[in-house]
Design an enzyme around this catalytic site. Structure first.
Site, PDB file in Angstrom:
ATOM      1  N   GLY A  95       0.772  -0.955  -0.198  1.00 38.12           N
ATOM      2  CA  GLY A  95       0.149  -0.019   0.055  1.00 38.12           C
ATOM      3  C   GLY A  95       0.970   1.094   0.056  1.00 38.12           C
ATOM      4  O   GLY A  95       2.055   1.219   0.096  1.00 38.12           O
ATOM      5  N   SER A  96       0.237   2.336  -0.085  1.00 38.17           N
ATOM      6  CA  SER A  96       0.900   3.614  -0.229  1.00 38.17           C
ATOM      7  C   SER A  96       1.700   4.093   0.997  1.00 38.17           C
ATOM      8  O   SER A  96       2.835   4.543   1.045  1.00 38.17           O
ATOM      9  CB  SER A  96      -0.134   4.778  -0.366  1.00 38.17           C
ATOM     10  OG  SER A  96      -0.928   4.935   0.563  1.00 38.17           O
TER      11      SER A  96
ATOM     12  N   ASP B 254       3.430  -2.811   8.251  1.00 33.82           N
ATOM     13  CA  ASP B 254       2.335  -2.582   6.991  1.00 33.82           C
ATOM     14  C   ASP B 254       1.184  -1.694   7.577  1.00 33.82           C
ATOM     15  O   ASP B 254       1.162  -1.124   8.797  1.00 33.82           O
ATOM     16  CB  ASP B 254       1.658  -3.953   7.066  1.00 33.82           C
ATOM     17  CG  ASP B 254       0.832  -4.170   5.631  1.00 33.82           C
ATOM     18  OD1 ASP B 254       1.056  -3.218   4.799  1.00 33.82           O
ATOM     19  OD2 ASP B 254       0.308  -5.094   5.286  1.00 33.82           O
ATOM     20  N   GLY B 255       0.856  -1.164   6.673  1.00 29.76           N
ATOM     21  CA  GLY B 255      -0.379  -0.071   6.946  1.00 29.76           C
ATOM     22  C   GLY B 255      -1.758  -0.917   7.113  1.00 29.76           C
ATOM     23  O   GLY B 255      -1.810  -1.891   7.395  1.00 29.76           O
TER      24      GLY B 255
ATOM     25  N   GLU C 173      -0.446 -10.623   3.575  1.00 29.77           N
ATOM     26  CA  GLU C 173      -0.274  -9.915   4.618  1.00 29.77           C
ATOM     27  C   GLU C 173      -0.647 -10.707   5.909  1.00 29.77           C
ATOM     28  O   GLU C 173       0.111 -10.468   6.886  1.00 29.77           O
ATOM     29  CB  GLU C 173      -1.031  -8.649   4.552  1.00 29.77           C
ATOM     30  CG  GLU C 173      -0.832  -7.528   3.317  1.00 29.77           C
ATOM     31  CD  GLU C 173      -1.744  -6.496   3.289  1.00 29.77           C
ATOM     32  OE1 GLU C 173      -1.333  -5.646   2.583  1.00 29.77           O
ATOM     33  OE2 GLU C 173      -3.058  -6.464   3.801  1.00 29.77           O
TER      34      GLU C 173
ATOM     35  N   ASP D 271      -6.296  -0.071   6.851  1.00 34.71           N
ATOM     36  CA  ASP D 271      -7.654   0.560   6.359  1.00 34.71           C
ATOM     37  C   ASP D 271      -8.524   1.101   7.715  1.00 34.71           C
ATOM     38  O   ASP D 271      -8.773   2.096   7.626  1.00 34.71           O
ATOM     39  CB  ASP D 271      -8.525  -0.231   5.389  1.00 34.71           C
ATOM     40  CG  ASP D 271      -7.654  -0.743   4.114  1.00 34.71           C
ATOM     41  OD1 ASP D 271      -7.187   0.307   3.366  1.00 34.71           O
ATOM     42  OD2 ASP D 271      -7.497  -1.829   3.928  1.00 34.71           O
TER      43      ASP D 271
ATOM     44  N   GLY E  51      -7.631  -3.276   1.567  1.00 32.85           N
ATOM     45  CA  GLY E  51      -7.806  -2.133   0.430  1.00 32.85           C
ATOM     46  C   GLY E  51      -7.161  -2.501  -0.802  1.00 32.85           C
ATOM     47  O   GLY E  51      -7.674  -2.144  -1.754  1.00 32.85           O
ATOM     48  N   GLY E  52      -5.753  -2.862  -0.607  1.00 32.51           N
ATOM     49  CA  GLY E  52      -5.010  -3.105  -1.709  1.00 32.51           C
ATOM     50  C   GLY E  52      -5.265  -4.645  -2.285  1.00 32.51           C
ATOM     51  O   GLY E  52      -4.215  -4.977  -3.154  1.00 32.51           O
TER      52      GLY E  52
HETATM   53  C1  5RP Z   1      -3.382  -3.447   1.218  1.00 33.36           C
HETATM   54  C2  5RP Z   1      -3.588  -3.100   2.734  1.00 33.36           C
HETATM   55  C3  5RP Z   1      -3.078  -1.676   2.867  1.00 33.36           C
HETATM   56  O1  5RP Z   1      -2.094  -1.697   3.918  1.00 33.36           O
HETATM   57  C4  5RP Z   1      -4.459  -0.821   3.349  1.00 33.36           C
HETATM   58  O2  5RP Z   1      -5.158  -0.580   2.194  1.00 33.36           O
HETATM   59  C5  5RP Z   1      -3.791   0.693   3.683  1.00 33.36           C
HETATM   60  O3  5RP Z   1      -3.312   1.123   2.412  1.00 33.36           O
HETATM   61  P1  5RP Z   1      -2.739   2.618   2.285  1.00 33.36           P
HETATM   62  O4  5RP Z   1      -1.374   2.497   3.184  1.00 33.36           O
HETATM   63  O5  5RP Z   1      -2.437   2.872   0.733  1.00 33.36           O
HETATM   64  O6  5RP Z   1      -3.754   3.549   2.925  1.00 33.36           O
HETATM   65  O7  5RP Z   1      -4.085  -3.824   3.426  1.00 33.36           O
HETATM   66  O8  5RP Z   1      -4.146  -4.780   1.308  1.00 33.36           O
END
Ligand code: 5RP
Length: 224
Positions: free
Chosen positions: A33-34, A85-86, A107, A88, A100-101
């Site tokens: 993710g970003s 990791d990030g 993950e 949502d 979300g990704g």
């Molecule tokens: C991807 C994820 C991401 O960690 C989550 O969507 C957050 O994304 P971002 O850092 O772009 O806000 O779970 O599957």
């Protein structure tokens, strides 16, 4: 500070947190993710101070490799001290919604192996009750309609994420209108539906540390 600056701040905080504990033999688990991308770019400046990484998606593996960081297959790694990791959404107990990704399954696997899961997120991700963000569920394609019917029975409103195929060749159903008061219970119930590969609730294995980017600075929350 805008959202990207907050993401960058928590990514830097994660680098600062893990760096003193890394050795030349360390392998770091890296999310998708970003926010995770900011982390990768900042971690890359220290690539000579650790051995390599395990990636939670093809996109992350590609980015790590572009920086010259060695990417290992998880099966060949015996010890993973950190997974960064990030998310949502994150609640006060560090239960998360992720995916979300569309990388939730990998993950979850990397998070399960890591000794410490450090979640990095901007303050917009912090909620009291999970479920405002639609809950992603990775599903074997032929089971799509069956799983959708079962998710409706659990009170959700599943929506097919059109055109998305996961790194594992599956589809994603995003489940709307879930007010998740029992994250551990719901995670298990969804996992029990035949055809589900994994769901985006990280409650059986929540984060250990949440680094939250706020206008006042980076807040650190630890799981009690
Ligand atoms: C991807 C994820 C991401 O960690 C989550 O969507 C957050 O994304 P971002 O850092 O772009 O806000 O779970 O599957």
């Amino acid at each position: 500070m805008n959202q990207d600056q907050l993401k960058q701040a928590v990514a830097q905080a994660a680098v600062d947190l893990i760096l003193p504990q890394l050795s030349r033999d360390s392998v770091v688990g890296v999310g998708t993710g970003s926010t995770a991308n900011f982390f990768i770019d900042l971690l890359a400046k220290h690539k000579l101070e650790f051995d390599g990484a395990v990636a939670s998606s093809q996109a992350t593996a590609d980015r790590l490799k572009r920086h010259g960081i060695t990417v290992y297959d998880l099966n060949g790694v015996s010890d993973l001290e950190f997974y960064v990791d990030g998310a949502d959404e994150a609640d006060g107990h560090l239960n998360l919604i992720k995916g979300g990704g569309a990388a939730l399954t990998r993950e979850k696997i990397v998070a399960a192996v890591a000794r410490k899961f450090i979640c990095i997120a901007d303050a917009s991700k912090r909620v009291d009750v999970l479920g405002e963000f639609p809950l992603p569920v990775e599903v074997i394609p032929m089971a799509r309609s069956h799983v959708a019917r079962e998710l409706v029975k659990l009170g959700g409103d599943p929506e097919y994420r059109d055109g998305v195929v996961t790194d594992n060749g599956n589809i994603i159903l995003d489940v709307h209108n879930m007010h998740i008061v029992d994250p551990v219970g719901l995670e298990a119930k969804i996992n029990n539906i035949v055809g589900v590969v994994a769901n985006g609730l990280f409650a059986a294995r929540p984060a250990d540390v949440l680094l939250l980017g706020t206008a006042q600075g980076v807040e650190r929350l630890e799981r009690s």
